[in-house]
Write an enzyme that holds these catalytic residues in place. Structure first.
Site, mmCIF file in Angstrom:
data_model
loop_
_atom_site.group_PDB
_atom_site.id
_atom_site.type_symbol
_atom_site.label_atom_id
_atom_site.label_comp_id
_atom_site.label_asym_id
_atom_site.label_seq_id
_atom_site.Cartn_x
_atom_site.Cartn_y
_atom_site.Cartn_z
ATOM 1 C CB SER A 4 -0.948 -0.022 1.200
ATOM 2 O OG SER A 4 -1.948 0.971 1.045
ATOM 3 C CG ASN A 5 -0.508 4.620 -1.312
ATOM 4 O OD1 ASN A 5 -1.164 5.383 -0.625
ATOM 5 N ND2 ASN A 5 -1.030 3.959 -2.347
ATOM 6 N NE ARG A 6 5.869 6.952 3.844
ATOM 7 C CZ ARG A 6 6.344 6.244 4.868
ATOM 8 N NH1 ARG A 6 5.610 6.079 5.946
ATOM 9 N NH2 ARG A 6 7.554 5.725 4.806
#
Ligand code: C5P
Length: 399
Positions: free
Chosen positions: A208-210
């Site tokens: 995933s990402n931030r």
């Protein structure tokens, strides 16, 4: 959007009265002018002083005591109100309003006003579910009153069920939505995506990402507050679900694509604020991958580019999070993804990008001309984006 609005807050006699003080405080903090009317029964729970201190205004408790200083006569508040909010509303006051009774300052104000009325009932579950209250509620809805469904939970009586006073932010959300009903995006349907997609590696792990989802949620709420019907397609976030918005939760880019394709039919705009993962694992393991000595390689493949691939008769607005050559990279994306507008931000800048409550963006339309906005809250950025969306729809923005 509450700045300068006059909100008449009717407080009736239930144990949730003390929570209305928090509501009054939040409305004042949001810039509204709040005039409180308390019923006789509400005075049994708290004194007017509480609301007077919060609102810096006298509290009206008696229809027959005219207040020369504030020129209060029995219908004065009904005329100055942009909106009347009754919170908490007892079964008794709802019954009186449904009957058209006007035997005190609050019910008189409600009967006399042309402005929208929001009612937040709070009572014992048995009273809320009583067929008489159900009938009265249905009658009020039919007449255009806006009812905030009570929350389900523990009640002061010790019981559990529907009847709890909703959280302050839920009521504030309803107030904003009702105030914005006839604003510049009324009658438009807008699809917004938010959050970072989660691409599974195995049943436990994800890529995933931030992304916090804050920008997309701010856009969805701002569009709602300007009268739009909003569909929010969100990857998992820690944010609370905004009221008055259809919310579809997805995990992966592929799921998001399916939901976007379904939602854009009959919509006038798609705003892709989601940070869609660019890669997904080629073969998702069906069981948890065991830790073994040595390296582990994962084969990744591209996710679908939702924004580039989705087609139809609606405006396409994209985001470009860049760490270099902001403007030229954003211009290329406008071309490549056939966008009407791109919101570019330099994620290396302070006060900008993932997780932050503020953002500093540049808006670029099809003419390639950059409109640089200063650092502002994500909500303010959302409104500036929606101003551009309005113009693209040939609508004069009202903000
Ligand atoms: O190409 P890039 O990822 O920088 O483009 C960002 C824009 O494209 C964002 O609006 C994002 O929501 C959208 N996007 C998409 N599908 C992807 C990747 C990005 O719709 N697979």
């Amino acid at each position: 959007m509450l700045t300068g609005k006059t909100i008449v807050l009717g407080v009736t006699g239930g144990i949730a009265v003390y929570k209305a003080a928090d509501l009054a405080s939040k409305l004042i903090q949001a810039g509204a002018k709040v005039r409180v009317i308390m019923t006789k029964n509400a005075l049994e729970f708290v004194t007017p002083l509480t609301f007077e201190a919060i609102t810096s205004n006298s509290v009206i408790t008696d229809m027959f005591k005219t207040d020369a200083e504030h020129r209060i006569n029995h219908i004065a508040l009904s005329e100055i109100a942009d909106i009347v909010v009754i919170a908490p509303a007892t079964a008794n006051v709802m019954a009186k309003i449904a009957m058209g009774m006007a035997d005190d300052m609050l019910t008189t104000t409600v009967l006399a006003t042309d402005s929208p009325v929001v009612i937040a009932p709070a009572m014992h579950t048995a009273m809320w579910e009583n067929p008489v209250t159900r009938d009265n509620t249905a009658k009020l809805v039919k007449r255009g009153f806006h009812i905030v469904e009570p929350a389900i939970g523990r009640l002061a009586s010790g019981g559990y069920g529907p009847g709890r006073f909703p959280d302050t932010e839920v009521i504030v959300g309803h107030i904003k939505m009702v105030l914005g009903q006839n604003s510049d995006l009324a009658g438009k349907r807008i699809v917004v995506t938010a959050g970072g997609t989660q691409e599974p590696i195995d049943p436990v792990r994800i890529i995933s990402n931030r992304s916090s989802g804050k920008m997309g949620y701010a856009l969805a709420e701002a569009a709602r507050d300007r009268g739009a019907e909003v569909i929010l397609i969100t990857a998992p976030t820690a944010l609370s679900k905004p009221v008055g918005i259809r919310i579809i939760t997805v995990e992966t880019a592929v799921q998001m694509k399916t939901e976007v394709e379904n939602a854009v039919a009959n919509s006038q705009a798609l705003i892709m604020a989601a940070a869609v993962a660019d890669y997904q694992v080629a073969e998702v393991a069906s069981a948890k991958i065991k830790k073994e000595s040595g390296e582990l390689s994962l084969k990744l493949m591209h996710t679908p580019d939702i924004l580039a691939e989705v087609k139809g008769n609606f405006l396409k607005i994209g985001f470009a999070a860049e760490s270099q050559d902001l403007i030229s990279n954003a211009r290329i994306k406008v071309e490549k993804k056939r966008l009407d507008l791109i919101v570019a931000n330099d994620i290396t800048e302070e006060h900008s990008g993932f997780g932050s409550d503020t953002n500093k963006v540049v808006l670029i339309g099809q003419d390639g001309m950059p409109e640089s906005l200063p650092v502002m809250s994500k909500r303010e950025v959302a409104d500036r984006i929606l101003d551009r969306v309005c113009r693209l729809m040939n609508v004069q923005p009202k903000t």
